[in-house]
Scaffold this active site. Structure first.
Site, PDB file in Angstrom:
ATOM      1  N   LYS A 111       0.852  -1.184   0.000  1.00  0.00           N
ATOM      2  CA  LYS A 111       0.000   0.000   0.000  1.00  0.00           C
ATOM      3  C   LYS A 111       0.888   1.233   0.000  1.00  0.00           C
ATOM      4  CE  LYS A 111      -3.334   2.931   0.928  1.00  0.00           C
ATOM      5  NZ  LYS A 111      -2.535   4.126   0.846  1.00  0.00           N
ATOM      6  N   GLN A 150       1.913  -6.904   7.822  1.00  0.00           N
ATOM      7  CA  GLN A 150       3.338  -6.772   7.537  1.00  0.00           C
ATOM      8  C   GLN A 150       3.541  -7.006   6.040  1.00  0.00           C
ATOM      9  OE1 GLN A 150       7.011  -6.218   7.193  1.00  0.00           O
ATOM     10  NE2 GLN A 150       6.452  -6.219   9.401  1.00  0.00           N
ATOM     11  N   TYR A 151       4.095  -6.019   5.346  1.00  0.00           N
ATOM     12  CA  TYR A 151       4.277  -6.165   3.901  1.00  0.00           C
ATOM     13  C   TYR A 151       5.365  -7.191   3.571  1.00  0.00           C
ATOM     14  CZ  TYR A 151       1.430  -2.004   2.919  1.00  0.00           C
ATOM     15  OH  TYR A 151       0.409  -1.097   2.804  1.00  0.00           O
ATOM     16  N   ASP A 152       6.504  -7.061   4.205  1.00  0.00           N
ATOM     17  CA  ASP A 152       7.605  -7.987   3.927  1.00  0.00           C
ATOM     18  C   ASP A 152       8.664  -7.841   5.006  1.00  0.00           C
ATOM     19  OD1 ASP A 152       9.937  -9.317   2.825  1.00  0.00           O
ATOM     20  OD2 ASP A 152       8.888  -9.288   0.909  1.00  0.00           O
TER      21      ASP A 152
END
Length: 499
Positions: free
Chosen positions: A40, A296-298
């Protein structure tokens, strides 16, 4: 950009910048979707301060209201849906309408609303896009659907941002703030790659098919689509390598979330009388009504990768990283032997090592360095006799000359890289303030982070240099194995006069 470090087996060593290979770009021509997780875009000053702020009471835009109403009419959401779009410090996010438990499902989106290669294949441009890399076909699909009044996703596109704070959208003046960083070179390389792909698409797909693409498509349009995919796509679903999920892509990132296990694909009810694959999203944290839901994106991305993909960085210094690219030069007289040894042990002519702040050096980096630096009287280890055991020997110091050479070259590389920045760490610290422009805050954080990692690397090899005379090298270990050397390193008997 990754610093290329090449050590010749002779007396010379050199460092040269590599502008044609980067960790990110090396994947692009191979058809990688470039995307690792739901992403995002942010436009923020500091993530650490964002999460302490409350959700705004300001109403969402009319476009978001229309988008939400469309989702209701399509049966994607109902009165039981525990989330809604809300104005949050990041811009737009998902806000809990009731207390939500950890791992509770917060939304489910049927496959018919997904934007992915299957959607492209089923569309009017499916045939002409069939030979393209997946991300290119989806990018063209996004651009085309955005221009169509009868698109299924016509209420979704107005919700999407025109651009993010990703460095691919920065002006020349803004990019000058990351002068000397690896991020600058990676950004410029990505932009050049995207531009070349667009020019090829114009020539091979867009212009020859004017009936399918009756409207002009600009490079800005293509960068918009590239940024949407880079920042908002999932890639870890079953049988899905690249998929944009409307509504789910509104969720924001938090460093407080320490798991990526929040999205999955299930088969279930997709309407009153239909079944389909559903994209299900769970909340990884317990959330109170009125609070924002995060994921958590990564966990593995560096701050530079976060800045490139999403347009934000974390205040967590452990996200700071620097990539060293080590290479076996073709001019090395032992090139073939070294390459064979490297490939046998999972490496190649070029090896990339991501070094993170406060973390030990990556596995295999020191042995690879010793291999590249191997030469002179140590070259006997390259003989076929040692081929099955040489890597185990390289995991320990080989000789004083070999260890000294690799320490010197790495330290020189660090000093050279540090000299390329236009500010010092102290100057960066003085620039930090709560109201710093979001892109300048990213720039300051990136260059400060890289410099800290470079200083850390230099310190590691400085300590190694100080220990050179105390280390045990191959010849000493070998003599001990033969019983010809004492535990203190003294050569036994008359053998000493021959050494």
């Amino acid at each position: 950009m990754a610093t290329v470090f090449s050590v010749c087996s002779g007396s010379s060593a050199f460092l040269s910048p590599c502008t044609s290979h980067t960790r990110c770009l090396s994947l692009l021509p191979k058809g990688s979707p470039l995307l690792h997780h739901i992403k995002k875009p942010f436009s923020v000053k500091s993530l650490s301060s964002l999460e302490t702020q409350e959700v705004s009471s300001v109403s969402v835009s009319p476009a978001v209201t229309t988008f939400w109403q469309w989702l209701k009419e399509e049966g994607v959401i109902s009165s039981k849906t525990p989330v809604k779009p809300g104005v949050v410090p990041e811009g737009l996010g998902l806000v809990a309408t009731k207390d939500i438990s950890r791992n509770e499902v917060v939304l489910q989106v049927p496959k018919r609303f997904w934007i992915n290669p299957d959607a492209v294949a089923a569309s009017e441009i499916g045939n002409v896009c069939s030979g393209l890399k997946p991300w290119l076909s989806v990018a063209l699909f996004l651009i085309r659907e955005r221009s169509r009044d009868d698109s299924l996703w016509k209420h979704y596109f107005p919700v999407l941002p025109k651009e993010t704070d990703s460095t691919i959208y920065w002006s020349e003046e803004e990019l000058s703030e990351i002068q000397g960083t690896q991020l600058l070179n990676t950004t410029l390389g990505v932009k050049e790659y995207v531009q070349n792909e667009f020019m090829r698409l114009q020539e091979e797909i867009i212009l020859p098919n004017k009936k399918l693409f009756p409207f002009p498509i600009t490079l800005d349009d293509f960068f918009w689509a590239f940024g949407i995919l880079r920042s908002r796509a999932f890639s870890r679903l079953r049988n899905e390598n690249l998929v944009v999920i409307p509504l789910a892509d509104l969720i924001n990132h938090s460093a407080r979330v320490t798991t990526e296990d929040h999205a999955y694909e299930v088969k279930g009810a997709a309407g009153l009388f239909s079944w389909d694959y559903l994209f299900s999203l769970r909340s990884p944290l317990s959330v109170k009504a009125g609070e924002q839901i995060y994921i958590q994106y990564d966990l593995n991305k560096s701050n530079a990768e976060l800045a490139l993909d999403y347009g934000f960085i974390e205040p967590n210094s452990d996200r700071n990283a620097y990539t060293l690219t080590l290479g076996i030069p073709e001019s090395d007289p032992f090139y073939d032997d070294k390459l064979d040894i490297a490939e046998t042990n999972g490496f190649g002519e070029t090896a990339y090592f991501d070094i993170f702040y406060n973390q030990p050096l990556p596995p295999g980096m020191i042995p690879y360095l010793r291999l590249v630096a191997l030469g002179g009287t140590d070259a006997f280890l390259l003989e076929a006799l040692f081929r099955n055991t040489v890597w185990s020997h390289l995991e320990l110091p080989v000789s004083h000359d070999n260890e000294e050479l690799l320490c010197r070259v790495v330290r020189e590389a660090c000093k050279s890289a540090l000299a390329g920045y236009h500010t010092t760490i102290e100057e960066d610290n003085k620039l930090k303030e709560p109201k710093l422009d979001s892109r300048l805050a990213i720039a300051v954080g990136i260059r400060e982070g890289e410099k800290k990692v470079l200083q850390q690397i230099d310190e590691v090899f400085k300590e190694k240099e100080l220990e050179l005379d105390q280390l045990e090298y191959y010849q000493e270990r070998r003599l001990k194995d033969l019983g010809l050397c004492g535990e203190s390193g003294d050569i036994l008997g008359d053998l000493e006069k021959f050494m």
